[in-house]
Scaffold this active site. Structure first.
Site, PDB file in Angstrom:
ATOM      1  N   HIS A 139       2.382  15.090  -7.333  1.00 29.55           N
ATOM      2  CA  HIS A 139       3.650  15.833  -7.371  1.00 29.55           C
ATOM      3  C   HIS A 139       3.912  16.311  -5.935  1.00 29.55           C
ATOM      4  O   HIS A 139       2.963  16.591  -5.191  1.00 29.55           O
ATOM      5  CB  HIS A 139       3.456  17.020  -8.315  1.00 29.55           C
ATOM      6  CG  HIS A 139       4.675  17.830  -8.586  1.00 29.55           C
ATOM      7  ND1 HIS A 139       5.202  18.719  -7.689  1.00 29.55           N
ATOM      8  CD2 HIS A 139       5.478  17.909  -9.685  1.00 29.55           C
ATOM      9  CE1 HIS A 139       6.273  19.319  -8.211  1.00 29.55           C
ATOM     10  NE2 HIS A 139       6.451  18.836  -9.433  1.00 29.55           N
ATOM     11  N   ASP A 216      -4.907  20.033  -8.541  1.00 29.94           N
ATOM     12  CA  ASP A 216      -3.641  20.539  -9.067  1.00 29.94           C
ATOM     13  C   ASP A 216      -3.727  20.450 -10.587  1.00 29.94           C
ATOM     14  O   ASP A 216      -3.677  19.367 -11.165  1.00 29.94           O
ATOM     15  CB  ASP A 216      -2.511  19.675  -8.495  1.00 29.94           C
ATOM     16  CG  ASP A 216      -1.165  19.962  -9.141  1.00 29.94           C
ATOM     17  OD1 ASP A 216      -1.108  20.746 -10.106  1.00 29.94           O
ATOM     18  OD2 ASP A 216      -0.162  19.384  -8.669  1.00 29.94           O
ATOM     19  N   GLN A 219      -0.580  20.324 -14.932  1.00 30.00           N
ATOM     20  CA  GLN A 219      -0.408  19.620 -16.207  1.00 30.00           C
ATOM     21  C   GLN A 219      -1.689  19.628 -17.047  1.00 30.00           C
ATOM     22  O   GLN A 219      -1.637  19.279 -18.222  1.00 30.00           O
ATOM     23  CB  GLN A 219       0.030  18.169 -15.962  1.00 30.00           C
ATOM     24  CG  GLN A 219       1.368  18.018 -15.287  1.00 30.00           C
ATOM     25  CD  GLN A 219       2.534  18.574 -16.119  1.00 30.00           C
ATOM     26  OE1 GLN A 219       2.449  18.706 -17.342  1.00 30.00           O
ATOM     27  NE2 GLN A 219       3.615  18.915 -15.446  1.00 30.00           N
ATOM     28  N   LYS A 242       4.099  26.543 -17.716  1.00 25.89           N
ATOM     29  CA  LYS A 242       3.850  25.250 -18.376  1.00 25.89           C
ATOM     30  C   LYS A 242       2.849  25.396 -19.511  1.00 25.89           C
ATOM     31  O   LYS A 242       2.430  24.426 -20.122  1.00 25.89           O
ATOM     32  CB  LYS A 242       3.340  24.228 -17.358  1.00 25.89           C
ATOM     33  CG  LYS A 242       4.390  23.853 -16.301  1.00 25.89           C
ATOM     34  CD  LYS A 242       3.850  22.794 -15.388  1.00 25.89           C
ATOM     35  CE  LYS A 242       4.680  22.647 -14.122  1.00 25.89           C
ATOM     36  NZ  LYS A 242       5.968  22.004 -14.339  1.00 25.89           N
ATOM     37  N   CYS A 382       9.724  14.737  -8.964  1.00 26.49           N
ATOM     38  CA  CYS A 382       9.055  15.268  -7.763  1.00 26.49           C
ATOM     39  C   CYS A 382       7.864  14.398  -7.373  1.00 26.49           C
ATOM     40  O   CYS A 382       6.807  14.925  -6.986  1.00 26.49           O
ATOM     41  CB  CYS A 382       8.601  16.704  -7.963  1.00 26.49           C
ATOM     42  SG  CYS A 382       9.930  17.827  -8.304  1.00 26.49           S
TER      43      CYS A 382
END
Ligand SMILES: Cc1ncc(COP(=O)(O)O)c(C=O)c1O
Length: 425
Positions: A139, A216, A219, A242, A382
């Site tokens: 991303h 990261d 998600q 999220k 993104c």
């Protein structure tokens, strides 16, 4: 077997031990509405998730009964707000595997968490000729800060490529992660392909070469049980919004010794120990990194989101997603003109399913689906470099979460079939 949760006693079906979608859906007031004359089918969860009543109520309660600035007041409300804010920090620390709460920094989101590392750790540690390794599926949040840092420091940015199936291609990994590598920054789960990356294995390799690792988790944390200690990473970033929590709250986990060794990011109030005109000393971690008034009410309400997910059980959340993704992939694969990106095997991926129609632009797909009440995302998500690798300008993306069920997938599929008819295909 008793499988009752405090927030919702029927959220887990006692017979099957599976999530009870009807019951869970009822916890999300926003889902009980029609959009463009149709039942809302919300499939844009990779962008942001909806909020259960307990989170909405926690936010209202905070502003009705608690609102005060934290860490600096000695009156009762300030003490209550401080206590609840710090309780969320402890809760986050438990949620990601039981780390020291002082290793949890609240930010505005994953983007700010990664920027904090890029500016504070990166500026101190990256030198000319050093190598920064990312992947082709990042991303922009885990890509733009490293491109800019590499340019500023005259460092070398390398990428781990992806295979045709959307996994990381590790065939040349020994040439990519070398003794010159200072940082490996990779996504735990791709927001486009859904791919779950082997973070623990790559972290071990990177550590053997002397590099620091940032993952990261934007998600991953919402969808998988995550234990940052088991992954072995040095930094881990994610966003509350999220995972059922409010917007404007992010988390950066950082190993304490690394956090103690790097300078602060936002300079100002709250993050100092002593200020003189000629000399300033910093507060201890994590406060050194939380300059200014933080997003107090939203952090406090995030605690209810964590409790909600814990009561469902992250293993159940993951299993639900494996089942639903498998069903969705089977249904979508059977449709004329539709091509799915990323791994087809649901145990290797999460609930973000990107697809294209060979004849219809993703923006038109999204618009048509919206006319049927089905909310998906279309665009580059993104991840422009990844789009280039895939040879696409954009994809449509349906992303699933705990309140989605097979009827939602069926609505998506029905709308896609009608769409092709509508376009005369
Ligand atoms: C993999 C990944 N990383 C980072 C981000 C950025 O998160 P935020 O916008 O909450 O900072 C996202 C958001 O979509 C994401 O999916």
């Amino acid at each position: 077997m008793e499988l009752k949760t405090k927030n919702n006693p029927t959220a887990i079906d006692v017979e099957s031990c599976r999530l009870n979608h009807e019951s869970i859906k009822a916890d999300f007031p926003i889902l009980d509405q029609k959009v463009n004359g149709h039942r809302l089918v919300y499939l844009d969860n990779a962008a942001t998730t909806q909020k259960p009543r307990v989170v909405i109520n926690a936010l209202i309660e905070y502003y009705r009964k608690t609102n005060a600035n934290i860490h600096r007041g000695f009156h009762s409300l300030a003490e209550k707000a401080t206590k609840e804010y710090e309780q969320t920090r402890e809760h986050v620390a438990r949620f990601i595997g039981g780390v020291d709460p002082n290793e949890i920094i609240f930010t505005r989101g994953t983007t700010e968490s990664i920027n904090l590392v890029a500016y504070s750790w990166g500026d101190t540690n990256i030198k000319e000729g050093d190598e920064i390794v990312i992947t082709e599926m990042e991303h922009h949040s885990n890509l733009v800060p490293w491109v800019i840092l590499a340019q500023k420091k005259k460092a070398v940015l390398k990428q781990i490529p992806i295979t045709l199936c959307g996994h990381l291609d590790l065939s040349d990994i020994d040439k990519i992660i070398t003794s010159k590598t200072k940082l490996l920054a990779l996504t735990h789960m791709s927001n486009v392909l859904g791919t779950i990356n082997p973070v623990a294995e790559l972290t071990e390799l990177a550590h053997r070469r002397g590099a620091v690792v940032l993952a990261d988790g934007a998600q991953a944390v919402p969808h998988l049980p995550v234990d940052v200690k088991a992954l072995g990473v040095d930094f881990y970033a994610f966003s509350a919004h999220k995972m059922l929590g409010p917007t404007g709250v992010g988390v950066l986990y950082g190993r304490r010794e690394l956090l103690e060794a790097i300078p602060p990011f936002n300079l100002g109030g709250e993050m100092i120990r002593e200020v003189r005109f000629d000399r300033i000393t910093w507060a201890d971690v994590p406060y050194k990194f939380e300059g200014g008034t933080p997003n107090i009410g939203d952090v406090i309400a995030f605690d209810s989101a964590l409790t909600y997910l814990e009561e469902l059980g992250m293993d159940n959340v993951r299993q639900h997603e494996i089942n639903l993704v498998q069903y969705a992939i089977e249904q979508l694969s059977g449709l004329d003109g539709i091509e799915i990106q990323g791994p087809q095997e649901s145990s290797l991926r999460g609930g973000a399913i990107s697809f294209t129609d060979k004849d219809i632009h993703p923006h038109d797909i999204s618009q048509f689906l919206d006319s049927r009440g089905v909310a998906i995302r279309a665009g580059h998500h993104c991840a422009q470099p990844l789009m280039r690798t895939l040879g696409k300008v954009a994809t449509a993306r349906a992303s699933l979460y705990i309140y989605n069920d097979m009827t939602d997938v069926d609505e998506l599929v029905r709308a896609l079939i009608d769409m092709r008819k509508y376009f005369g295909l």
